[in-house]
Scaffold this motif. Structure first.
Motif, PDB file in Angstrom:
ATOM      1  N   GLN A 386       0.841  -1.202   0.000  1.00 32.61           N
ATOM      2  CA  GLN A 386       0.000   0.000   0.000  1.00 32.61           C
ATOM      3  C   GLN A 386       0.879   1.255   0.000  1.00 32.61           C
ATOM      4  OE1 GLN A 386      -2.263   0.412   3.630  1.00 32.61           O
ATOM      5  NE2 GLN A 386      -3.486   2.128   2.827  1.00 32.61           N
ATOM      6  N   ILE A 387       0.484   2.239  -0.777  1.00 28.90           N
ATOM      7  CA  ILE A 387       1.250   3.497  -0.795  1.00 28.90           C
ATOM      8  C   ILE A 387       0.906   4.301   0.458  1.00 28.90           C
ATOM      9  CG2 ILE A 387       1.624   5.690  -1.987  1.00 28.90           C
ATOM     10  CD1 ILE A 387       0.990   4.306  -4.624  1.00 28.90           C
ATOM     11  N   ARG A 388       1.922   4.609   1.244  1.00 26.30           N
ATOM     12  CA  ARG A 388       1.701   5.360   2.479  1.00 26.30           C
ATOM     13  C   ARG A 388       2.345   6.729   2.446  1.00 26.30           C
ATOM     14  NH1 ARG A 388       0.385   1.678   6.727  1.00 26.30           N
ATOM     15  NH2 ARG A 388       0.161  -0.378   5.795  1.00 26.30           N
ATOM     16  N   ALA A 389       3.276   6.906   1.518  1.00 28.85           N
ATOM     17  CA  ALA A 389       3.930   8.217   1.394  1.00 28.85           C
ATOM     18  C   ALA A 389       3.996   8.572  -0.083  1.00 28.85           C
ATOM     19  CB  ALA A 389       5.339   8.150   1.983  1.00 28.85           C
ATOM     20  N   MET A 390       3.859   9.840  -0.391  1.00 33.52           N
ATOM     21  CA  MET A 390       3.933  10.283  -1.789  1.00 33.52           C
ATOM     22  C   MET A 390       4.985  11.360  -1.933  1.00 33.52           C
ATOM     23  SD  MET A 390       1.911   8.948  -4.126  1.00 33.52           S
ATOM     24  CE  MET A 390       2.092  10.170  -5.415  1.00 33.52           C
ATOM     25  N   MET A 407      -9.359  11.513  -5.038  1.00 33.24           N
ATOM     26  CA  MET A 407      -7.910  11.775  -4.969  1.00 33.24           C
ATOM     27  C   MET A 407      -7.580  12.630  -3.745  1.00 33.24           C
ATOM     28  SD  MET A 407      -5.329  10.856  -6.889  1.00 33.24           S
ATOM     29  CE  MET A 407      -5.563  10.847  -8.646  1.00 33.24           C
ATOM     30  N   GLU A 408      -8.431  13.598  -3.463  1.00 33.58           N
ATOM     31  CA  GLU A 408      -8.185  14.453  -2.286  1.00 33.58           C
ATOM     32  C   GLU A 408      -8.275  13.637  -1.002  1.00 33.58           C
ATOM     33  OE1 GLU A 408     -10.859  17.773  -2.611  1.00 33.58           O
ATOM     34  OE2 GLU A 408      -9.565  18.754  -4.094  1.00 33.58           O
ATOM     35  N   ALA A 412      -5.210  13.011   1.561  1.00 32.84           N
ATOM     36  CA  ALA A 412      -5.357  13.418   2.968  1.00 32.84           C
ATOM     37  C   ALA A 412      -5.055  12.254   3.915  1.00 32.84           C
ATOM     38  CB  ALA A 412      -6.765  13.953   3.208  1.00 32.84           C
ATOM     39  N   SER A 413      -5.198  11.017   3.404  1.00 31.05           N
ATOM     40  CA  SER A 413      -5.009   9.862   4.281  1.00 31.05           C
ATOM     41  C   SER A 413      -3.562   9.376   4.354  1.00 31.05           C
ATOM     42  CB  SER A 413      -5.896   8.709   3.795  1.00 31.05           C
ATOM     43  OG  SER A 413      -5.314   8.128   2.631  1.00 31.05           O
ATOM     44  N   LEU A 414      -2.667   9.987   3.571  1.00 34.44           N
ATOM     45  CA  LEU A 414      -1.270   9.527   3.539  1.00 34.44           C
ATOM     46  C   LEU A 414      -0.592   9.741   4.888  1.00 34.44           C
ATOM     47  CD1 LEU A 414      -0.248  11.063   0.102  1.00 34.44           C
ATOM     48  CD2 LEU A 414      -0.261   8.605   0.640  1.00 34.44           C
ATOM     49  N   ASP A 415       0.382   8.878   5.185  1.00 34.85           N
ATOM     50  CA  ASP A 415       1.164   9.080   6.406  1.00 34.85           C
ATOM     51  C   ASP A 415       2.144  10.233   6.234  1.00 34.85           C
ATOM     52  OD1 ASP A 415      -0.130   6.941   7.456  1.00 34.85           O
ATOM     53  OD2 ASP A 415       1.519   5.512   7.158  1.00 34.85           O
ATOM     54  N   ARG A 429      -1.023  21.359  -0.836  1.00 38.75           N
ATOM     55  CA  ARG A 429      -1.594  21.597   0.498  1.00 38.75           C
ATOM     56  C   ARG A 429      -1.713  20.298   1.300  1.00 38.75           C
ATOM     57  NH1 ARG A 429      -7.712  21.390   0.870  1.00 38.75           N
ATOM     58  NH2 ARG A 429      -8.353  20.311  -1.009  1.00 38.75           N
ATOM     59  N   PHE A 430      -1.649  19.165   0.626  1.00 38.55           N
ATOM     60  CA  PHE A 430      -1.690  17.895   1.351  1.00 38.55           C
ATOM     61  C   PHE A 430      -0.305  17.453   1.816  1.00 38.55           C
ATOM     62  CE2 PHE A 430      -5.575  17.676  -1.214  1.00 38.55           C
ATOM     63  CZ  PHE A 430      -6.494  17.449  -0.195  1.00 38.55           C
TER      64      PHE A 430
END
Ligand SMILES: Nc1nc2c(c(=O)[nH]1)N[C@H]1C(S)=C(S)[C@@H](COP(=O)(O)OP(=O)(O)OC[C@H]3O[C@@H](n4cnc5c(=O)[nH]c(N)nc54)[C@H](O)[C@@H]3O)O[C@H]1N2
Ligand SMILES: Nc1nc2c(c(=O)[nH]1)N[C@H]1C(S)=C(S)[C@@H](COP(=O)(O)OP(=O)(O)OC[C@H]3O[C@@H](n4cnc5c(=O)[nH]c(N)nc54)[C@H](O)[C@@H]3O)O[C@H]1N2
Ligand code: SF4
Ligand SMILES: [Mo]
Length: 756
Positions: A386-390, A407-408, A412-415, A429-430
């Motif tokens: 699972q992608i947790r960081a971008m 997508m927003e 917003a759910s990323l670590d 902004r995310f």
């Protein structure tokens, strides 16, 4: 003292040469450079707006670190310490695949990013790489790679010599051209007409390009492959196939004839909305023209049959003898060297895709990336990988890609998230940390991608016009610092050392090719010859010197180096495109593959859909000269005049749906709903609405004073991540089924409702 400076505009594919008058750090004026023989003095309003972009107080100049819902400025050291701690913790716990990368469009226009993104990708080693390419030109890259062997073996319309240009789903008068670098494109089109040639536009909108063309045909969105197949059908039926010089290099002719058989003009006319007689006439005209080229772009690419609609123009080029001949569609041979000019000539490894698959939906990898259509689900779905960081590099995926609402929520759910950007905007902004780039005027510039897509061979280099301001850093250094941190060198890696390493690797790869002018040469000697250059300039010098016109580091004394370009601020013109078949081919057979398996298979899907019911109202996009995707709406110069983010709708549809000009309409798709002002106009086909993308500003927390005052509606809130061009995984942005309704019923309609 005011001084004139010359540099290439980095904003769009036209790559105009501009003349700046500056006084110290101040830009006094910007105009087109009359002495640039390629762009001929042309400039568009965005080029003029570089002055405002450069001076924009909202443009970020320091790293930003998020604290809850607010941001504060931070030092570079603090920013990198934060990244080192948080990103590496995620990699350590969840592995490399837990980091996703999104690479946006300006990465291709920013030389430092273009040259160093690969180093970052390599250091990360994650397969979860996405880009704007799968909401754009991926179908063309796939079809080109299958036919000719590399993803950048893209035939370019030879605009300055053609006698017949068919434009399909492109509007170069507003976009200034794409996969066809041709500055001053409006004049170049007029010259086709002046020399007795013809321009035909196929587009569901009566665009500016359609307005100046000799002929325009509406087409139902997403049906271009039917139209093109019918043209192919006519070429065979009428005995118009004449491949000319390249015939002996073509494989798959009989297959194409068979594939085209069911698609007679009569069979597709209703589907496309173009009369059979017109299709037949257009095919004959094109075949009989002295020379002809098809320019198919966004409308033909970001649609249900994008790969087929990008393959078939090249099939037609081949069948009519227009591939690789002056006035037809030709391959470039850029001075900095291209993949299809390196290594063994006329044969290659070819192209494979799908070497890995996406975790959730199982979509194929293509050119080492995944379709951006799966990005949100790869962030959302729990489990291994699972992608947790971008890491988002010069992109605005929550406005420019699909299903913005989802997508927003996913972002917003990323670590943890990092944005390399110049604005605090809808996507950045995310981010937890934003690392700012420079003003384009503080970067050096060489258009690698666009020299490769240009209608003329040329080479132009722009040194940085202004010094890097105190406390800022060029993005290639930011990239290398990230590389250092990911490879365990800590938050303050020695950037120069890493840069030397990246350069040495590049030299070694080149020297290993037995066709290279530096084959077998010693890396240290080449490094020495490149002194004292560093960073992107060193790489560009190296590429030019090992390129087809380069000095080969002594092998061809007196030939091209970066110094030659520095001495020629208006650029070096090399000449018109020259025939390159068979040398340019890199397919395993050494032939042009006219009927690649993947596309033959997709033709079955096309056949099946021929009888499918009409989807009803569909949405397409459009571009305006004074916009640039989602990000140039903060320049006041570009924001005057009447609002441009409108929904164009045909008067008959408007009457039927009870929508008046200027009235707010509600547009809904499977994934979202927007409200946008209607513009009732005959310039759009019945059954189609057009809303431009890149709007929908005013999101909380963004720092875009001007753009936020002109928010517009976000058309990509409607873009459905499940609608794809199957072979390439590219998104469908043209032809999205929608329902349209008035937001407030007109008084006339109210009266009627009461009367009933
Ligand atoms: N509906 C619809 N959607 C579309 C399209 C369409 O036709 N219709 N077109 C698609 C196409 S063709 C494309 S290419 C994509 C574009 O998609 P993206 O590349 O994701 O988005 P852009 O809107 O170009 O945003 C570019 C971002 O880069 C930042 N930026 C600008 N210059 C620099 C720089 O020098 N350095 C850094 N670090 N950042 C910078 C900007 O602030 C902005 O945040 O949009 C696609 N979306
Ligand atoms: N001013 C400005 N210039 C730009 C950009 C920008 O945002 N603004 N973006 C840049 C980028 S990233 C790109 S990729 C290029 C794109 O450059 P172009 O491809 O020229 O882009 P558009 O102007 O969007 O033209 C697409 C046309 O396709 C039509 N169309 C929609 N659906 C269909 C269909 O199914 N079939 C057919 N035949 N036509 C259809 C639309 O009505 C529209 O006129 O422009 C670049 N230049
Ligand atoms: S057409 Fe493109 S390259 Fe030329 S000035 Fe405008 S934005 Fe810049
Ligand atoms: Mo694009």
């Amino acid at each position: 003292m005011p001084q004139a400076r010359y540099r290439i505009c980095p904003l769009c594919e036209a790559t105009c040469g501009l003349e700046f008058v500056i006084d110290g750090r101040k830009v006094l004026s910007i105009r087109g450079d009359e002495k640039d023989g390629f762009s001929e003095g042309y400039i568009c309003p965005k080029g003029v707006a570089l002055k405002e972009l450069d001076a924009d107080p909202d443009r970020l100049r320091t790293p930003m670190v998020r604290e809850g819902e607010t941001w504060r400025e931070a030092s570079w050291d603090e920013a990198f310490v934060t990244i080192d701690r948080r990103l590496n913790a995620i990699i350590k716990e969840h592995g490399r695949n837990s980091v996703g990368v999104y690479v946006g469009n300006p990465s291709v226009h920013n030389t430092g990013l273009a040259l160093y993104t690969q180093a970052l990708r390599k250091a990360l080693g994650t397969p979860n790489v996405f880009s704007a390419g799968t909401v754009d030109q991926m179908p063309k890259q796939v079809s080109s790679a299958l036919m000719f062997g590399t993803g950048l073996s893209i035939p370019i319309p030879d605009l300055d010599r053609t006698q017949y240009l068919m434009v399909i789903g492109a509007n170069p008068l507003e976009s200034n051209g794409s996969l066809m670098t041709a500055p001053n494109v409006g004049e170049r089109l007029k010259r086709i007409q002046k020399r007795g040639g013809k321009i035909v536009v196929i587009d569901p909108r009566f665009s500016k390009t359609a307005e100046m063309a000799d002929e325009h045909h509406d087409i139902r969105p997403g049906t271009d492959a039917y139209f093109l197949f019918a043209m192919v059908n006519v070429l065979f039926a009428d005995g118009l196939v004449d491949m000319g010089q390249i015939a002996e290099h073509v494989r798959g002719l009989d297959e194409v004839r068979e594939l085209a058989a069911p698609f007679t003009p009569e069979a597709v006319a209703e589907k496309c909305g173009i009369a059979a007689a017109d299709i037949r006439r257009l095919a004959r005209e094109l075949a009989n023209a002295e020379s002809a080229a098809i320019h198919a772009r966004i409308g033909a690419s970001t649609q249900e049959f994008g790969t087929l609609a990008n393959w078939l123009p090249d099939v037609i080029h081949v069948l009519t003898g227009n591939l690789d001949r002056p006035g037809g569609a030709m391959f470039t041979n850029p001075a900095h060297g291209a993949g299809n000019a390196k290594g063994k000539s006329g044969i290659g490894k070819g192209f494979r895709m799908g070497r890995t698959k996406t975790r959730v939906r199982g979509l194929a990898e293509v050119f080492s990336e995944f379709p951006v259509a799966v990005l949100a689900e790869e962030i959302e779905a729990p489990g291994e990988g699972q992608i947790r960081a971008m890491i988002c590099i010069a992109g605005n995926p929550v406005r420019s890609t699909l299903n913005s609402g989802r997508m927003e929520r996913a972002f917003a759910s990323l670590d943890f998230m990092i944005s390399l950007d110049i604005y605090l905007n809808e996507t950045s902004r995310f981010a937890d940390v934003i690392l700012p780039g420079l003003s384009p005027l503080e970067n050096c510039h060489y258009d690698m991608a666009f020299a490769q897509l240009a209608i003329q061979e040329h080479a132009r280099f722009s040194p940085a016009m202004f010094d890097v301001p105190e406390g800022q850093q060029p993005e290639w250094k930011t990239m290398l610092r990230l590389v250092g941190l990911i490879t365990g060198m800590g938050p303050n890696a020695d950037v120069d050392l890493l840069d030397d390493y990246v350069m040495q690797q590049m030299i070694e790869r080149e020297a290993a090719l037995d066709t290279s002018p530096i084959h077998g040469r010693n890396t240290a000697d080449i490094m020495k010859a490149l002194e004292p250059r560093r960073g992107p300039e060193r790489m560009i010098d190296f590429m030019l010197r090992t390129g087809p016109l380069g000095d080969g580091f002594g092998a061809r004394p007196g030939e091209l180096t970066l110094a030659t370009l520095e001495a020629n601020p208006h650029g070096v013109r090399i000449g018109p495109l020259e025939p390159r078949i068979p040398d340019v081919l890199r397919t395993p057979t050494g032939k042009i593959e006219l009927a690649p398996e993947l596309l033959v298979a997709d033709t079955a899907r096309l056949r099946e859909k021929l009888g499918a019911p009409d989807p009803g109202m569909v949405l397409v996009g459009r571009r305006h000269l004074r916009s640039n995707n989602s990000w140039m709406h903060n320049a006041p110069l570009l924001m005057g005049g009447k609002a441009r983010c409108t929904m164009q709708i045909h008067p008959d549809d408007a009457a039927r749906l009870d929508i008046e000009d200027g009235q707010l309409a509600s547009v809904a798709s499977r994934v979202g709903r927007i409200e946008v002002a209607a513009e009732v106009t005959e310039d759009i086909m019945r059954g189609v609405i057009s809303v431009p993308h890149g709007w929908g500003h005013g999101a909380p927390g963004t720092r875009l004073g001007v753009a936020n005052a002109h928010p517009g509606a976000n058309s990509n809130a409607l873009a459905d991540e499940e609608l794809l061009d199957v072979p390439s995984g590219n998104a469908v942005l043209c032809g999205i089924p929608v329902t349209v309704a008035p937001v407030v019923r007109s008084s006339a309609a109210r009266e009627m409702a009461v009367a009933k």
